[in-house]
Design a protein around this motif. Structure first.
Motif, PDB file in Angstrom:
ATOM      1  N   VAL A  17       0.880  -1.095   0.147  1.00 38.56           N
ATOM      2  CA  VAL A  17       0.068  -0.140  -0.102  1.00 38.56           C
ATOM      3  C   VAL A  17       0.770   1.198  -0.002  1.00 38.56           C
ATOM      4  CG1 VAL A  17      -1.771   1.354   1.477  1.00 38.56           C
ATOM      5  CG2 VAL A  17      -1.887  -1.311   1.091  1.00 38.56           C
ATOM      6  N   PRO A  18       0.738   2.089  -0.911  1.00 43.38           N
ATOM      7  CA  PRO A  18       1.501   3.500  -0.899  1.00 43.38           C
ATOM      8  C   PRO A  18       1.529   3.914   0.363  1.00 43.38           C
ATOM      9  CG  PRO A  18       0.059   3.554  -2.693  1.00 43.38           C
ATOM     10  CD  PRO A  18      -0.566   2.427  -1.852  1.00 43.38           C
ATOM     11  N   ILE A  19       2.689   4.716   0.957  1.00 44.21           N
ATOM     12  CA  ILE A  19       2.892   5.130   2.124  1.00 44.21           C
ATOM     13  C   ILE A  19       2.042   6.055   2.975  1.00 44.21           C
ATOM     14  CG2 ILE A  19       4.704   6.714   1.496  1.00 44.21           C
ATOM     15  CD1 ILE A  19       6.464   5.794   3.946  1.00 44.21           C
ATOM     16  N   GLY A  20       1.735   6.977   1.998  1.00 44.15           N
ATOM     17  CA  GLY A  20       0.517   7.787   2.575  1.00 44.15           C
ATOM     18  C   GLY A  20      -0.530   7.460   2.769  1.00 44.15           C
ATOM     19  N   HIS A  21      -1.104   6.301   2.216  1.00 43.53           N
ATOM     20  CA  HIS A  21      -2.420   5.795   2.502  1.00 43.53           C
ATOM     21  C   HIS A  21      -2.130   4.842   3.617  1.00 43.53           C
ATOM     22  CE1 HIS A  21      -2.733   6.743  -1.823  1.00 43.53           C
ATOM     23  NE2 HIS A  21      -4.101   6.965  -1.446  1.00 43.53           N
ATOM     24  N   ALA A  22      -0.968   4.269   3.765  1.00 46.98           N
ATOM     25  CA  ALA A  22      -0.489   3.317   5.017  1.00 46.98           C
ATOM     26  C   ALA A  22      -0.549   4.004   6.446  1.00 46.98           C
ATOM     27  CB  ALA A  22       0.482   2.610   4.890  1.00 46.98           C
ATOM     28  N   MET A  23      -0.172   5.327   6.269  1.00 48.17           N
ATOM     29  CA  MET A  23      -0.114   6.211   7.552  1.00 48.17           C
ATOM     30  C   MET A  23      -1.559   6.502   7.596  1.00 48.17           C
ATOM     31  SD  MET A  23       2.782   9.038   6.798  1.00 48.17           S
ATOM     32  CE  MET A  23       4.322   8.604   6.128  1.00 48.17           C
ATOM     33  N   LEU A  24      -2.650   7.138   6.849  1.00 53.46           N
ATOM     34  CA  LEU A  24      -3.687   7.283   7.146  1.00 53.46           C
ATOM     35  C   LEU A  24      -4.510   5.947   7.546  1.00 53.46           C
ATOM     36  CD1 LEU A  24      -4.559   9.441   3.965  1.00 53.46           C
ATOM     37  CD2 LEU A  24      -4.476  10.063   6.250  1.00 53.46           C
ATOM     38  N   GLY A  25      -4.300   4.928   7.137  1.00 56.98           N
ATOM     39  CA  GLY A  25      -4.807   3.443   7.684  1.00 56.98           C
ATOM     40  C   GLY A  25      -4.444   3.271   8.966  1.00 56.98           C
ATOM     41  N   GLY A  26      -3.103   3.373   9.600  1.00 56.91           N
ATOM     42  CA  GLY A  26      -2.901   3.287  10.763  1.00 56.91           C
ATOM     43  C   GLY A  26      -3.467   4.152  11.634  1.00 56.91           C
ATOM     44  N   VAL A  27      -3.507   5.383  11.157  1.00 57.85           N
ATOM     45  CA  VAL A  27      -4.051   6.434  12.291  1.00 57.85           C
ATOM     46  C   VAL A  27      -5.500   6.284  12.376  1.00 57.85           C
ATOM     47  CG1 VAL A  27      -4.631   8.945  12.462  1.00 57.85           C
ATOM     48  CG2 VAL A  27      -2.554   8.103  11.761  1.00 57.85           C
ATOM     49  N   ALA A  28      -6.255   5.836  11.303  1.00 63.37           N
ATOM     50  CA  ALA A  28      -7.835   5.599  11.367  1.00 63.37           C
ATOM     51  C   ALA A  28      -7.970   4.659  12.305  1.00 63.37           C
ATOM     52  CB  ALA A  28      -8.373   5.240  10.010  1.00 63.37           C
ATOM     53  N   ALA A  29      -7.326   3.430  12.257  1.00 60.87           N
ATOM     54  CA  ALA A  29      -7.340   2.504  13.273  1.00 60.87           C
ATOM     55  C   ALA A  29      -7.083   2.658  14.479  1.00 60.87           C
ATOM     56  CB  ALA A  29      -6.189   1.248  12.747  1.00 60.87           C
ATOM     57  N   ALA A  30      -6.177   3.481  15.026  1.00 56.55           N
ATOM     58  CA  ALA A  30      -5.854   3.874  16.049  1.00 56.55           C
ATOM     59  C   ALA A  30      -6.988   4.714  16.803  1.00 56.55           C
ATOM     60  CB  ALA A  30      -4.417   4.732  16.160  1.00 56.55           C
ATOM     61  N   LEU A  31      -7.364   5.813  15.942  1.00 59.39           N
ATOM     62  CA  LEU A  31      -8.493   6.547  16.272  1.00 59.39           C
ATOM     63  C   LEU A  31      -9.745   5.779  16.588  1.00 59.39           C
ATOM     64  CD1 LEU A  31      -8.077   9.643  14.157  1.00 59.39           C
ATOM     65  CD2 LEU A  31      -7.503   9.404  16.433  1.00 59.39           C
ATOM     66  N   TRP A  32      -9.916   4.819  15.764  1.00 59.37           N
ATOM     67  CA  TRP A  32     -11.302   4.113  15.924  1.00 59.37           C
ATOM     68  C   TRP A  32     -11.368   3.008  17.277  1.00 59.37           C
ATOM     69  CZ3 TRP A  32     -12.184  -1.520  15.258  1.00 59.37           C
ATOM     70  CH2 TRP A  32     -13.302  -1.873  15.301  1.00 59.37           C
ATOM     71  N   LEU A  33      -9.948   2.446  17.744  1.00 60.94           N
ATOM     72  CA  LEU A  33      -9.897   1.527  18.402  1.00 60.94           C
ATOM     73  C   LEU A  33     -10.046   2.321  19.823  1.00 60.94           C
ATOM     74  CD1 LEU A  33      -7.173  -0.754  17.298  1.00 60.94           C
ATOM     75  CD2 LEU A  33      -9.603  -1.401  17.764  1.00 60.94           C
ATOM     76  N   ASP A  34      -9.683   3.633  19.813  1.00 62.81           N
ATOM     77  CA  ASP A  34      -9.433   4.603  21.081  1.00 62.81           C
ATOM     78  C   ASP A  34     -10.883   5.251  21.292  1.00 62.81           C
ATOM     79  OD1 ASP A  34      -7.562   5.023  23.022  1.00 62.81           O
ATOM     80  OD2 ASP A  34      -7.850   7.061  22.604  1.00 62.81           O
ATOM     81  N   GLY A  35     -11.770   5.158  20.081  1.00 63.21           N
ATOM     82  CA  GLY A  35     -13.071   5.946  20.439  1.00 63.21           C
ATOM     83  C   GLY A  35     -13.012   7.266  20.146  1.00 63.21           C
ATOM     84  N   LYS A  36     -11.937   7.722  19.104  1.00 64.57           N
ATOM     85  CA  LYS A  36     -11.946   9.095  19.045  1.00 64.57           C
ATOM     86  C   LYS A  36     -12.529   9.315  17.486  1.00 64.57           C
ATOM     87  CE  LYS A  36      -8.009  10.645  21.961  1.00 64.57           C
ATOM     88  NZ  LYS A  36      -8.253   9.672  22.950  1.00 64.57           N
ATOM     89  N   PRO A  37     -12.924  10.861  17.631  1.00 65.07           N
ATOM     90  CA  PRO A  37     -13.724  10.881  16.182  1.00 65.07           C
ATOM     91  C   PRO A  37     -12.862  10.852  15.005  1.00 65.07           C
ATOM     92  CG  PRO A  37     -13.599  12.928  17.413  1.00 65.07           C
ATOM     93  CD  PRO A  37     -12.975  11.742  18.385  1.00 65.07           C
ATOM     94  N   MET A  38     -13.165  10.563  13.873  1.00 67.14           N
ATOM     95  CA  MET A  38     -12.373  10.403  12.573  1.00 67.14           C
ATOM     96  C   MET A  38     -12.107  11.903  12.092  1.00 67.14           C
ATOM     97  SD  MET A  38     -11.422   7.470  11.917  1.00 67.14           S
ATOM     98  CE  MET A  38     -11.776   5.770  12.479  1.00 67.14           C
ATOM     99  N   ALA A  39     -13.121  12.726  12.552  1.00 65.29           N
ATOM    100  CA  ALA A  39     -12.829  14.190  11.998  1.00 65.29           C
ATOM    101  C   ALA A  39     -11.545  14.840  12.291  1.00 65.29           C
ATOM    102  CB  ALA A  39     -13.919  15.146  12.870  1.00 65.29           C
ATOM    103  N   VAL A  40     -10.559  14.078  13.124  1.00 66.59           N
ATOM    104  CA  VAL A  40      -9.445  14.487  13.513  1.00 66.59           C
ATOM    105  C   VAL A  40      -8.585  14.364  12.398  1.00 66.59           C
ATOM    106  CG1 VAL A  40      -7.402  13.843  14.783  1.00 66.59           C
ATOM    107  CG2 VAL A  40      -9.496  14.050  16.191  1.00 66.59           C
ATOM    108  N   ILE A  41      -8.645  13.356  11.460  1.00 63.57           N
ATOM    109  CA  ILE A  41      -7.994  13.035  10.390  1.00 63.57           C
ATOM    110  C   ILE A  41      -8.259  14.092   9.226  1.00 63.57           C
ATOM    111  CG2 ILE A  41      -7.962  11.602   8.415  1.00 63.57           C
ATOM    112  CD1 ILE A  41      -8.093   9.170  10.263  1.00 63.57           C
ATOM    113  N   ALA A  42      -9.362  14.554   9.190  1.00 62.66           N
ATOM    114  CA  ALA A  42      -9.691  15.680   8.058  1.00 62.66           C
ATOM    115  C   ALA A  42      -8.933  16.909   8.552  1.00 62.66           C
ATOM    116  CB  ALA A  42     -11.148  15.898   7.976  1.00 62.66           C
ATOM    117  N   GLN A  43      -9.196  17.297   9.795  1.00 57.47           N
ATOM    118  CA  GLN A  43      -8.543  18.615  10.362  1.00 57.47           C
ATOM    119  C   GLN A  43      -7.055  18.587  10.196  1.00 57.47           C
ATOM    120  OE1 GLN A  43      -9.835  18.267  14.471  1.00 57.47           O
ATOM    121  NE2 GLN A  43     -12.027  19.002  13.916  1.00 57.47           N
TER     122      GLN A  43
END
Length: 418
Positions: A17-43
């Protein structure tokens, strides 16, 4: 959050997976498991795009593409052949000299490897150069471009570390020259050992007089960039825009080889390169937010201070980590990932951040011609149609040169004067 993020990141990388997308995937998984809003990624994706100094990247890339759209590249090759072509292995030396000059225009090792490789490697093979050696010279020498201003990796390090980009540019000149001299010596030694042919410019200086005069406007470009920045005439972003205007003037009015099609192609190439870099920058911003929220840089700095007694040991550890990471991640991504972490560690031991920036760029540049990811390595091998084994064998002396320069930069701060 950090644990799941790292695991998902490396799993995605393992699946190509391209590294930029891999970073976003890792962050999305971390936020989801920790119960934090995905809006953080957009910001966090939006935040780095509002940086004014960031505009320097696409404009410097565009300036290099415009300059290399016409005869400028051939002028560089002919100038180098005039001065070093009469040596044994002259075309190998031309690759080194060309990279030093080309670095002052493009600031990109990948652009250097592609442009000079396509111009020189086919000729080298016709003259009897082993394909592995031709690919090795091109892939290693092109990395000089990441130290000679305007360097895109140094701009990125300046952005993530809040270090003056002007100071980084000026400090990169001497290490860049040292690296070039070391590689020049390596090619000279190998050429004598393998009895490689000389490649003087046909007609010598008499035939080149007119071209030398025509090449002067293009050769002024690096002096223009460094001088304008050093004397505080303009900021790096302003200089990048001026560089585009200068490239349009030189190529369009003086050389007259820049038409609508060439300008369009340069714009398309610039957009593609900028898009790739910006995706990594934006994705790394989300990853840095997670690490900052969990105080990873501070915790890492505390662990390093408690584990390693002397600053020289910390510097050695940083170098080893960067060499390993550089072999698996592309240079811009590695700078953005490691920069915030290593800045905190460097400050904890009193390491000058400009010196740290140059250490990081040289370390990670070695990864550009190191398997398994090496971008300039595989570009050069593709042009030379060479095998990995002979190419890496020919690269061994170049690795030694790069490590020597790296040790000098790491432990002799005077070499990073700015």
């Amino acid at each position: 959050m950090t644990g799941p993020m790292i695991w998902v990141f490396f799993i995605l990388l393992a699946f190509a997976v391209p590294i930029g997308h891999a970073m976003l995937g890792g962050v999305a998984a971390a936020l989801w498991l920790d119960g934090k809003p995905m809006a953080v990624i957009a910001q966090r994706l939006y935040t780095p795009t509002q940086s004014f100094p960031m505009l320097a990247i696409p404009f410097f890339i565009l300036a290099g593409n415009l300059m290399m759209s016409g005869r400028f590249g051939q002028y560089l090759v002919n100038i180098a052949r005039l001065f070093v072509g009469n040596m044994k292995g002259g075309l190998g030396q031309v690759s080194i000299i060309g990279s030093v000059m080309f670095g002052g225009v493009s600031g990109s090792a990948v652009a250097d490897a592609s442009a000079l490789g396509n111009a020189l490697i086919p000729v080298q093979k016709k003259q009897g150069y082993p394909s592995g050696f031709a690919a090795a010279v091109n892939s290693a020498s092109s990395t000089v471009s990441v130290l000679i201003p305007p360097s895109i990796p140094l701009i990125l390090f300046g952005l993530v570390s809040n270090v003056s980009i002007v100071d980084l540019f000026v400090a990169g000149i001497l290490p860049g020259i040292l690296l070039g001299v070391g590689m020049f010596t390596t090619v000279w030694w190998t050429a004598r050992k393998q009895n490689l042919p000389r490649s003087p410019l046909e007609g010598g200086f008499h035939a080149f007089k007119g071209q030398l005069f025509a090449a002067i406007p293009a050769l002024i470009m690096p002096i223009f960039v460094i001088g304008t920045l050093r004397f505080g005439i303009a900021t790096p972003t302003e200089v990048s825009v001026m560089a585009v205007a200068y490239a349009l003037l030189v190529s369009g009015v003086i050389y007259r080889d820049l038409g609508p099609r060439e300008i369009w192609n340069a714009l398309v190439d610039t957009a593609a390169m900028t898009g790739a870099v910006m995706l990594i920058i934006m994705a790394s911003s989300t990853l840095q937010w997670v690490m900052t929220a969990e105080r990873i840089p501070q915790e890492l700095a505390s662990w390093v201070a408690a584990t390693f007694a002397d600053p020289w040991m910390v510097i050695l550890m940083l170098n080893l980590v960067m060499l390993v990471v550089g072999a698996f991640l592309d240079l811009p991504a590695a700078v953005l990932l490691l920069g915030p972490l290593f800045v905190t560690i460097g400050q904890s031991i009193g390491l000058d951040l400009v010196q740290l920036g140059l250490m990081m760029v040289v370390n990670l540049a070695v990864g550009l011609y190191t398997p398994p990811v090496g971008t300039t390595l595989f570009i050069s091998m593709g042009i030379a149609d060479s095998k990995l084994g002979p190419t890496v064998k020919s690269l061994l002396p170049f690795y030694a040169v790069a490590l020597i320069v790296l040790l000098l930069i790491s432990y002799v701060p005077a070499l990073t004067i700015y």
